[in-house]
Motif scaffolding. Sequence first.
Motif, short mmCIF file in Angstrom:
data_model
loop_
_atom_site.label_atom_id
_atom_site.label_comp_id
_atom_site.label_asym_id
_atom_site.label_seq_id
_atom_site.Cartn_x
_atom_site.Cartn_y
_atom_site.Cartn_z
N GLU A 3 -4.35 12.82 2.21
CA GLU A 3 -4.27 11.74 3.22
C GLU A 3 -4.67 10.38 2.65
N LEU A 4 -5.72 10.32 1.86
CA LEU A 4 -6.15 9.05 1.27
C LEU A 4 -5.03 8.43 0.45
N HIS A 5 -4.41 9.20 -0.41
CA HIS A 5 -3.37 8.67 -1.27
C HIS A 5 -2.15 8.24 -0.45
N LYS A 6 -1.83 8.99 0.59
CA LYS A 6 -0.71 8.64 1.46
C LYS A 6 -0.99 7.32 2.18
N THR A 7 -2.17 7.19 2.73
CA THR A 7 -2.55 5.96 3.45
C THR A 7 -2.59 4.77 2.50
N LEU A 8 -3.08 4.99 1.29
CA LEU A 8 -3.11 3.91 0.30
C LEU A 8 -1.69 3.49 -0.06
N ALA A 9 -0.79 4.44 -0.28
CA ALA A 9 0.60 4.10 -0.59
C ALA A 9 1.23 3.28 0.53
N GLU A 10 1.01 3.69 1.76
CA GLU A 10 1.54 2.94 2.91
C GLU A 10 0.99 1.52 2.94
N SER A 11 -0.28 1.36 2.64
CA SER A 11 -0.91 0.03 2.62
C SER A 11 -0.36 -0.82 1.49
N LEU A 12 -0.08 -0.23 0.35
CA LEU A 12 0.50 -0.97 -0.77
C LEU A 12 1.92 -1.44 -0.44
N PHE A 13 2.70 -0.59 0.23
CA PHE A 13 4.03 -1.02 0.66
C PHE A 13 3.93 -2.16 1.67
N GLU A 14 2.96 -2.07 2.56
CA GLU A 14 2.75 -3.15 3.54
C GLU A 14 2.35 -4.45 2.84
N LEU A 15 1.50 -4.35 1.83
CA LEU A 15 1.10 -5.53 1.07
C LEU A 15 2.33 -6.17 0.43
N GLU A 16 3.19 -5.37 -0.17
CA GLU A 16 4.41 -5.92 -0.76
C GLU A 16 5.27 -6.62 0.29
N ARG A 17 5.44 -5.99 1.46
CA ARG A 17 6.24 -6.60 2.53
C ARG A 17 5.66 -7.95 2.94
N GLU A 18 4.35 -8.03 3.07
CA GLU A 18 3.71 -9.28 3.48
C GLU A 18 3.87 -10.37 2.42
N LEU A 19 3.73 -10.00 1.16
CA LEU A 19 3.91 -10.98 0.09
C LEU A 19 5.36 -11.47 0.05
N ARG A 20 6.29 -10.57 0.22
CA ARG A 20 7.71 -10.96 0.25
C ARG A 20 7.99 -11.90 1.43
N ALA A 21 7.41 -11.59 2.59
CA ALA A 21 7.62 -12.42 3.77
C ALA A 21 7.13 -13.85 3.55
N LEU A 22 6.11 -14.01 2.71
CA LEU A 22 5.58 -15.34 2.40
C LEU A 22 6.27 -15.96 1.20
N ASP A 23 7.28 -15.29 0.68
CA ASP A 23 8.00 -15.72 -0.53
C ASP A 23 7.05 -15.82 -1.72
N LEU A 24 6.14 -14.86 -1.79
CA LEU A 24 5.18 -14.78 -2.89
C LEU A 24 5.45 -13.50 -3.69
N TRP A 25 6.69 -13.29 -4.03
CA TRP A 25 7.09 -12.11 -4.80
C TRP A 25 8.07 -12.58 -5.86
N ASP A 26 7.71 -12.45 -7.11
CA ASP A 26 8.54 -12.95 -8.20
C ASP A 26 9.60 -11.94 -8.60
N SER A 27 10.78 -12.44 -8.92
CA SER A 27 11.85 -11.56 -9.36
C SER A 27 11.77 -11.27 -10.86
N ARG A 28 11.03 -12.10 -11.58
CA ARG A 28 10.89 -11.88 -13.03
C ARG A 28 9.44 -11.60 -13.39
N LYS A 29 9.27 -10.64 -14.25
CA LYS A 29 7.94 -10.25 -14.72
C LYS A 29 7.40 -11.32 -15.68
#
Length: 108
Positions: A3-29
């Motif tokens: 459960e911990l790992h599942k909840t953490l994965a869900e939170s990491l996906f949510e973090l990515e969504r929020e960063l993308r929504a703010l246009d704070l996600w780079d397309s190049r490494k």
Amino acid sequence: MPELHKTLAESLFELERELRALDLWDSRKPAPDALASTQPFAVDTLEFYQWLQFIFIPRLFRLVEYRAPMPASCSVAPMAEEFFRRREEEGCEVILVLERIDRLVTEN
């Protein structure tokens, strides 16, 4: 998946969504030397959101993938508060997700 790992994965996906929504996600490494910083949050080579995208999120996803033990502590939300204090973007949702991740990692 525990459960911990599942909840953490869900939170990491949510973090990515929020960063993308703010246009704070780079397309190049960033360059390899920028990612090799030894400073906390790679403050000398990366913006905070880049550190989240290219170092923090992948590192925690590896813990999830291998069902590895969590680090002894995690305190990233205060850095997010500082980062968004200086920016025009509203980072409340990012901060809330990071507070949840901090708790998940530290309390387990």
